[in-house]
Each structure stands twice: as structure tokens, then as C-alpha cells.
Design an enzyme around this catalytic site. Structure first.
Site, PDB file in Angstrom:
ATOM      1  N   LYS A 107       0.852  -1.195   0.000  1.00  0.00           N
ATOM      2  CA  LYS A 107       0.000   0.000   0.000  1.00  0.00           C
ATOM      3  C   LYS A 107       0.875   1.227   0.000  1.00  0.00           C
ATOM      4  O   LYS A 107       2.000   1.199   0.515  1.00  0.00           O
ATOM      5  CB  LYS A 107      -0.877   0.005   1.262  1.00  0.00           C
ATOM      6  CG  LYS A 107      -2.117   0.867   1.117  1.00  0.00           C
ATOM      7  CD  LYS A 107      -3.225   0.120   0.423  1.00  0.00           C
ATOM      8  CE  LYS A 107      -4.478   0.922   0.248  1.00  0.00           C
ATOM      9  NZ  LYS A 107      -5.604   0.050  -0.165  1.00  0.00           N
ATOM     10  N   ASN A 222     -16.278   6.381  -5.077  1.00  0.00           N
ATOM     11  CA  ASN A 222     -16.348   5.404  -6.173  1.00  0.00           C
ATOM     12  C   ASN A 222     -16.985   4.090  -5.746  1.00  0.00           C
ATOM     13  O   ASN A 222     -17.852   3.549  -6.438  1.00  0.00           O
ATOM     14  CB  ASN A 222     -14.928   5.180  -6.710  1.00  0.00           C
ATOM     15  CG  ASN A 222     -14.930   4.218  -7.860  1.00  0.00           C
ATOM     16  OD1 ASN A 222     -15.720   4.356  -8.790  1.00  0.00           O
ATOM     17  ND2 ASN A 222     -14.084   3.218  -7.796  1.00  0.00           N
ATOM     18  N   SER A 362      -8.154  -5.300 -11.130  1.00  0.00           N
ATOM     19  CA  SER A 362      -6.793  -4.823 -11.402  1.00  0.00           C
ATOM     20  C   SER A 362      -5.956  -5.961 -11.983  1.00  0.00           C
ATOM     21  O   SER A 362      -5.152  -5.756 -12.895  1.00  0.00           O
ATOM     22  CB  SER A 362      -6.116  -4.333 -10.118  1.00  0.00           C
ATOM     23  OG  SER A 362      -6.503  -3.022  -9.821  1.00  0.00           O
TER      24      SER A 362
HETATM   25  N1  GLU Z   1      -7.203   0.288  -3.541  1.00  0.00           N
HETATM   26  C1  GLU Z   1      -7.999  -0.873  -3.824  1.00  0.00           C
HETATM   27  C2  GLU Z   1      -8.097  -1.784  -2.609  1.00  0.00           C
HETATM   28  O1  GLU Z   1      -7.932  -1.369  -1.477  1.00  0.00           O
HETATM   29  C3  GLU Z   1      -7.533  -1.581  -5.076  1.00  0.00           C
HETATM   30  C4  GLU Z   1      -6.132  -2.095  -5.039  1.00  0.00           C
HETATM   31  C5  GLU Z   1      -5.618  -2.573  -6.383  1.00  0.00           C
HETATM   32  O2  GLU Z   1      -6.377  -2.627  -7.331  1.00  0.00           O
HETATM   33  O3  GLU Z   1      -4.439  -2.905  -6.416  1.00  0.00           O
HETATM   34  O4  GLU Z   1      -8.416  -2.935  -2.727  1.00  0.00           O
END
Ligand code: GLU
Length: 428
Positions: A107, A222, A362
Site C-alpha cells: 500500500k 467510487n 486490477s
Molecule cells: N485500492 C484498492 C483496494 O484497497 C484496489 C487495489 C488494487 O487494485 O491494487 O483494494
């Protein structure tokens, strides 16, 4: 809503320790998995539009890459802390493992408030963030994505900077890219839709139907907007949503007894998901205090904003009508909140399962980018539905078989998979 003194990292470790004990994990594996593998903390100096200089603090934290390259979003938030990013990186490892995609967890974040930054300043921040960590990220190392207050535009600036630095195209470096520029159809909707696929299956298990379902949603970003969209398309109703008011530095709820009108609310919302209070009141919405989403008499609660929302203080306020909580946000429920929710007999679909649709899509985006061959939206959405539904049942069957909360079951599946990968690699 602060409740008990809250540290998300401590909470993520507490959750991990409990399940490690139940799984009988050896000490070395516990030592490896209860802390991130690698952390980067750095300064990002930016020349502001007025000619002055400001230094922002940035992070990338890689929790584990035993199952594949680290994967996870980047948040731009004024209250970002290292411990929040640490916790979020751990949850990403469990998230990619529970939906069984070949990725690890990481992250990133920058302490900043995009409300106060021009687009040029935000671009400089994105490019500066990449410059500071370029040697530790990449399609085969660590793949960022959007999160709170970051979008496809931010991802494209980061990709462009990365490609300039490495000297070649590398579309697999980042996901959540805009459509036509390496992005996947369905990626924007994926997290919110995934939440509702999980809700649909949970309702089905309880003999309930989507078309008779009412919900209250915290947040209107979103994730929330697309969850509402899909819930409505199944015939369900959202009676209340909450959203942040930047000017007041506080949240407000917007309620309509016959259900909110998504299109209308979107027309009075900015790009951060902040609904205009004046416009909503004019359109006949009741404007209520920000915490009221949790007290609504509905079947389903969807916290889709930030951490620490369902805690020792707020969990007792949940109405007796609530049957399901689906965590669209990461870390919205604290361990004391969990215990109260469990006592009330509410079926809670935990964050790293409920909101895994985003990272799942993703992964689909990476596959498409690598092949340079893009799927139709229907293909993406139907693969997403299958992945989320399979993951949901794997967890719910374990929860029922062992008579444990869904969160514990999801942790057991995810931690066992990651521990096995570490063991097979000979790390522990
Ligand atoms: N930020 C999103 C999550 O917390 C997506 C992470 C990603 O697609 O790598 O799952």
C-alpha cells in the site's frame, strides 16, 4: 466517530494473531507475516503554483510477495499515517490471497489534501512519488492502483513518470488506468459491484431477495456509488447515504424514505464524492448528522468510507432490522465492534473479501495490458462475478462449518495460503 483509541495497524495485527493461533502457525511464520516485509518513507518536495516549495511525506509499504508481486492502492489523505498504510498493506496480502489471484500485498500513501492542490501540483506529487521508489516497484515487483482521493489520471501520471525513468513502455506497472490508455473496462465499477455480488449471495443464503432489500451506505465515493448502482439494478433500495462536507469538516447523511435517486445525487456531487448539502435539501432529501447512516432501519449496512466506523460506541446503535453488513471500506469495524455485531447475529462480510472486486479487476487489467488484448465489459464483469461469488462461498462454507465469524474464516483461508507460499519458497 473515534470510539476506543484506534490504531489500524494494531488492529490488523490483533486480527492476525488471533487467527495465527487458531491455525497453529509456527513462530517464524508469525514473525514474518505480522509485520510488513519492507517499508519506504520519503520526502516529496514540490514547487507550488505560487512559486513556493512544500515538502510532502510519502510511503510505500510492501507487506508480502510470496504469492506474486505486491499489489495495492495509493491514498492521498491529510490524516494518512504510517500505521494506516502498514495495516492496509497487510489487508492487501489477505485480499489477493482470499480471491486467489497471483499477487501479494502492498500500500502507498501521501499525507496531503488534494482539495487544496491544483492539478499541476497533484501531477508533480504523483511524479515525485514514483521518482522516490522507482527501483522498488514495477510490473514484477510491486504494482500500485487508485484508492482514496486518487484516480485514473493520477495513475497515468505515475505510469508516465515510471516509463520515462525506465526508458520503455511498462503498462503492467500500475492499474486503474483510464480506458483507452491501458485501463480495463469495468475497473471503475469493480469494487462497488463486488460488494453487491457478496451481498446478493449472503441474502440468498438467508432466503432473502435483492428486490426487497433496503440498505444504508456510508460514503458516496467510487465504491459507494457503484454499489448503489448495482443494488438498484437488482431492484433493491438505498434509503440513506452519507458524504463528507469539506467546508464543515464533517459528514452528513441524506435520507429519502422511498429511496435515493442515484443519478440525481451524482449530479450534485464533486469528484471526491461530496454531495452538496444545499442542493440535496432543495431536492427533498432529509439532511441528518453524519453518524445516522448506522442507525437506519434497513436490511443491509455498507460502510464504504474510512476505518474505525463500527466500533464499541457505534455498534450498539445498529438497528435490529439489519441482517448483513458488507464492508466496502478497508478496516471499518474494530475488534470490539466486531464482537457486538456478532452478538447481534448480523452476518458481516469482511472488508478484504467484500471489497476484493477492485484488486481482482486490477489483476484482469494486468493480464489484458500484458497481452495488449482487451476484453469486452461483459467479459470482465462476468469473470469478476464468478471470482467474487466463488470466494464468497469458500469463506461462508468455512464459517458455517466451523461456526466462526466470516472475518475469521476469510483470514484462515488467506493466511493459510500465504503461509503455505512462504513455506514452499523455503522462507520459514
Ligand atoms: N485500492 C484498492 C483496494 O484497497 C484496489 C487495489 C488494487 O487494485 O491494487 O483494494
Amino acid at each position: 466517530m473515534s470510539g476506543e483509541s484506534f490504531n489500524p495497524y494494531r488492529m490488523a495485527q490483533q486480527q492476525f494473531d488471533g487467527v495465527a493461533e487458531q491455525l497453529g502457525l509456527d513462530q517464524a511464520t508469525r514473525n514474518l507475516l505480522r509485520v510488513p516485509d519492507r517499508e519506504m518513507h520519503f520526502n516529496i518536495p514540490i514547487r507550488m503554483d505560487d512559486g513556493s516549495y512544500q515538502v510532502f511525506r510519502g510511503f510505500r509499504i510492501q507487506h508480502n510477495d510470496a504469492r506474486g508481486p505486491c499489489k495495492g492502492g495509493i491514498r492521498f489523505h491529510p490524516q494518512e499515517t504510517v500505521d494506516t498504510v502498514r495495516a492496509l498493506s497487510m489487508w492487501m496480502t489477505w485480499k489477493t490471497a482470499v480471491v486467489d489471484i497471483p499477487l501479494g500485498g502492498g500500500k502507498g500513501g501521501v499525507i496531503c489534501d488534494p482539495h487544496n492542490l491544483s492539478m499541476r501540483e497533484q501531477e508533480a506529487l504523483c511524479r515525485g512519488w514514483v521518482r522516490k521508489i522507482v527501483q522498488y516497484v514495477g510490473p514484477e515487483r510491486d504494482v500500485p492502483a487508485p484508492d482514496v482521493m486518487t484516480s485514473g489520471q493520477h495513475m497515468l501520471w505515475m505510469l508516465d513518470e515510471y516509463e520515462q525513468l525506465v526508458g520503455h513502455k511498462a503498462p503492467g506497472f500500475i492499474t486503474g488506468k483510464p480506458i483507452g490508455l491501458g485501463g480495463s473496462l469495468g475497473r471503475t465499477e469493480a469494487t462497488g459491484f463486488g460488494v453487491i455480488y457478496a451481498v446478493r449471495e449472503a441474502l440468498g443464503e438467508q432466503g432473502l431477495r435483492m428486490e426487497h432489500t433496503t440498505a444504508s451506505v456510508q460514503g458516496f465515493g467510487n465504491v459507494a456509488q457503484h454499489a448503489i448502482e448495482l443494488l438498484h439494478s437488482y431492484g433493491g433500495k438505498v434509503l440513506c447515504v452519507s458524504s463528507w462536507d469539506q467546508k464543515e469538516q464533517s459528514a452528513f447523511c441524506f435520507r429519502r424514505k422511498d429511496g435515493v435517486d442515484l443519478k440525481q445525487l451524482r449530479s450534485m456531487t464533486n469528484s471526491y464524492g461530496e454531495i452538496s448539502r444545499a442542493k440535496a435539501a432543495d431536492a427533498g432529501y432529509e439532511v441528518l448528522p453524519g453518524d445516522d447512516w448506522i442507525t437506519q432501519e434497513v436490511d443491509v449496512l455498507i460502510p464504504a468510507a474510512m476505518e474505525n466506523q463500527i466500533n464499541r460506541d457505534t455498534a450498539p446503535l445498529i438497528s435490529g432490522s439489519v441482517k448483513i453488513i458488507a464492508e466496502g471500506a478497508n478496516g471499518p469495524t474494530t475488534p470490539p465492534g466486531d464482537a457486538i455485531v456478532h452478538e447481534k447475529g448480523i452476518w458481516l462480510i469482511p472488508d478484504f473479501l467484500a471489497n476484493a472486486g477492485g484488486v481482482t479487476c486490477s489483476y484482469f487489467e494486468q493480464v489484458q495490458s500484458n497481452q495488449n488484448y482487451f476484453w469486452t465489459r461483459d467479459e470482465v464483469i462476468s469473470k469478476l462475478d464468478t471470482k467474487m461469488t466463488d470466494a464468497y462461498y469458500a469463506v461462508s462454507q468455512m464459517a458455517r462449518r466451523r461456526n466462526i465469524p466470516m472475518r475469521d474464516a476469510a483470514y484462515m483461508i488467506a493466511i493459510a495460503r500465504v503461509a503455505e507460499a512462504c513455506k514452499m519458497r523455503g522462507w520459514v
